[in-house]
Write an enzyme that holds these catalytic residues in place. Structure first.
Site, PDB file in Angstrom:
ATOM      1  N   SER A 162     -15.682  33.379 -36.102  1.00  0.00           N
ATOM      2  CA  SER A 162     -14.738  33.149 -35.010  1.00  0.00           C
ATOM      3  C   SER A 162     -13.323  32.873 -35.477  1.00  0.00           C
ATOM      4  O   SER A 162     -12.363  33.142 -34.751  1.00  0.00           O
ATOM      5  CB  SER A 162     -15.220  31.976 -34.143  1.00  0.00           C
ATOM      6  OG  SER A 162     -15.384  30.816 -34.932  1.00  0.00           O
TER       7      SER A 162
ATOM      8  N   HIS B  28     -10.264  25.622 -33.032  1.00  0.00           N
ATOM      9  CA  HIS B  28     -10.116  26.979 -33.547  1.00  0.00           C
ATOM     10  C   HIS B  28      -8.632  27.336 -33.608  1.00  0.00           C
ATOM     11  O   HIS B  28      -7.810  26.703 -32.943  1.00  0.00           O
ATOM     12  CB  HIS B  28     -10.826  27.985 -32.633  1.00  0.00           C
ATOM     13  CG  HIS B  28     -12.283  28.122 -32.913  1.00  0.00           C
ATOM     14  ND1 HIS B  28     -13.200  27.139 -32.617  1.00  0.00           N
ATOM     15  CD2 HIS B  28     -12.991  29.140 -33.476  1.00  0.00           C
ATOM     16  CE1 HIS B  28     -14.406  27.532 -32.974  1.00  0.00           C
ATOM     17  NE2 HIS B  28     -14.305  28.746 -33.511  1.00  0.00           N
TER      18      HIS B  28
END
Length: 308
Positions: free
Chosen positions: A46, A287
């Site tokens: 990711s 993230h």
């Protein structure tokens, strides 16, 4: 991270996320070497895919790829068109998912290495965080941090209840997972060499997720102060393994950590590369945001010898 971004945003935080040719025994592209050209294949988890960053595209949708992630930005800078660029990264990917089909909550991603061929001339690989269970570790550390603060911050020596749990033996269990992931990475790099023998291959490390110490951000991230430093140290160990294994295999290593120092999830909203538990920019929790993907792209291009 095996969980989907939707699950991550619901509270299951996930960690998601290269100048040398495999088979060549030099270390680092020389300043005068020509920039790499396509076909270019991007592999990874990711931190490569860019979940939550617009525009999400590609198949399967469950991989949560952004057309503004670092591989896409690198491909544009290199002037590659769609026929010479394939991004097969996928949120939740482990090293095993490079050679096996990966299920997502919206479709199945083929084995990522299937995108390679004898025509491939450039490969980037960003992976490893899911192999050491960083997603679960963050979740557990947040849970222990909530209890720590609820009890007034006094029920854990040195303010690191998570470190006490995970490092409760002669050997930290995370160190053992990192070593095991290193063995799998070596095998994967060997397979990349076999499938794409003429490619320049770069392993892309992870950017700074947390600062070295948490006195100014632990509570905002739901982490006891000492556990901020503990998780930071684990990331450093992971990056050290990625560098060592890539260099031992004759691949290059892209250091995204150094340029990201001071841009972690605890830094100011208008400068950070990593979003905190509650994202304030389009990105998955813990993230990279679009700024972070741009920074990772610049670090990758720099490793290629491409500047300006």
């Amino acid at each position: 991270m095996k969980t989907s971004v939707r699950a991550l945003l619901a509270g299951l935080l996930a960690f998601g996320a290269l100048g040398l040719t495999l088979g060549v025994t030099h270390h680092g592209d020389s300043p005068g070497q020509a920039p790499p050209k396509g076909p270019y294949v991007a592999l990874g988890d990711s931190y490569t895919a860019g979940p939550g960053i617009p525009n999400q595209h590609g198949s399967p949708a469950g991989c949560d790829r952004s057309d503004r992630n670092y591989p896409s930005l690198v491909a544009r800078r290199l002037g590659l068109d769609a026929t010479d660029f394939r991004d097969v990264s996928c949120s939740g990917a482990t090293i095993d998912d490079l050679s096996l089909a990966q299920g997502t909550d919206d479709g199945t991603n083929r084995a990522q290495l299937d995108a390679l061929s004898s025509r491939t001339r450039l490969v980037t690989l960003g992976i490893g965080g899911n192999d050491i269970g960083f997603s679960s570790m963050i979740k557990q550390c947040v849970e222990r941090g909530v209890v720590y603060y609820a009890l007034g911050g006094t029920r854990a020596s040195n303010g690191a209840p998570c470190r006490e749990r995970h490092g409760a033996g002669d050997t930290d269990e995370t160190e053992e997972k990192i070593r095991a992931a290193g063995e799998r990475l070596t095998g994967a790099l060997s397979e990349i060499r076999r499938r794409a023998p003429r490619a320049r291959v770069y392993v892309v490390g992870y950017p700074a997720i947390l600062p070295a110490e948490g006195s100014n951000c632990g509570r905002a991230m739901g982490l006891a102060p000492g556990d901020v430093g503990y998780l930071h140290a684990n990331e450093q160990q992971l990056n050290a393994m990625l560098r060592a294994r890539s260099e031992a295999a004759g691949a290059g290593y892209v250091d995204t950590y150094t340029p990201s120092v001071g841009h972690d999830a605890c830094s100011a909203r208008d400068t950070r590369w990593i979003e905190p538990l509650v994202p304030l920019a389009p990105a998955a929790a813990v993230h990279p945001n679009e700024r972070g993907e741009r920074g990772m792209a610049e670090a990758t291009l720099s490793a290629f010898g491409v500047t300006g």
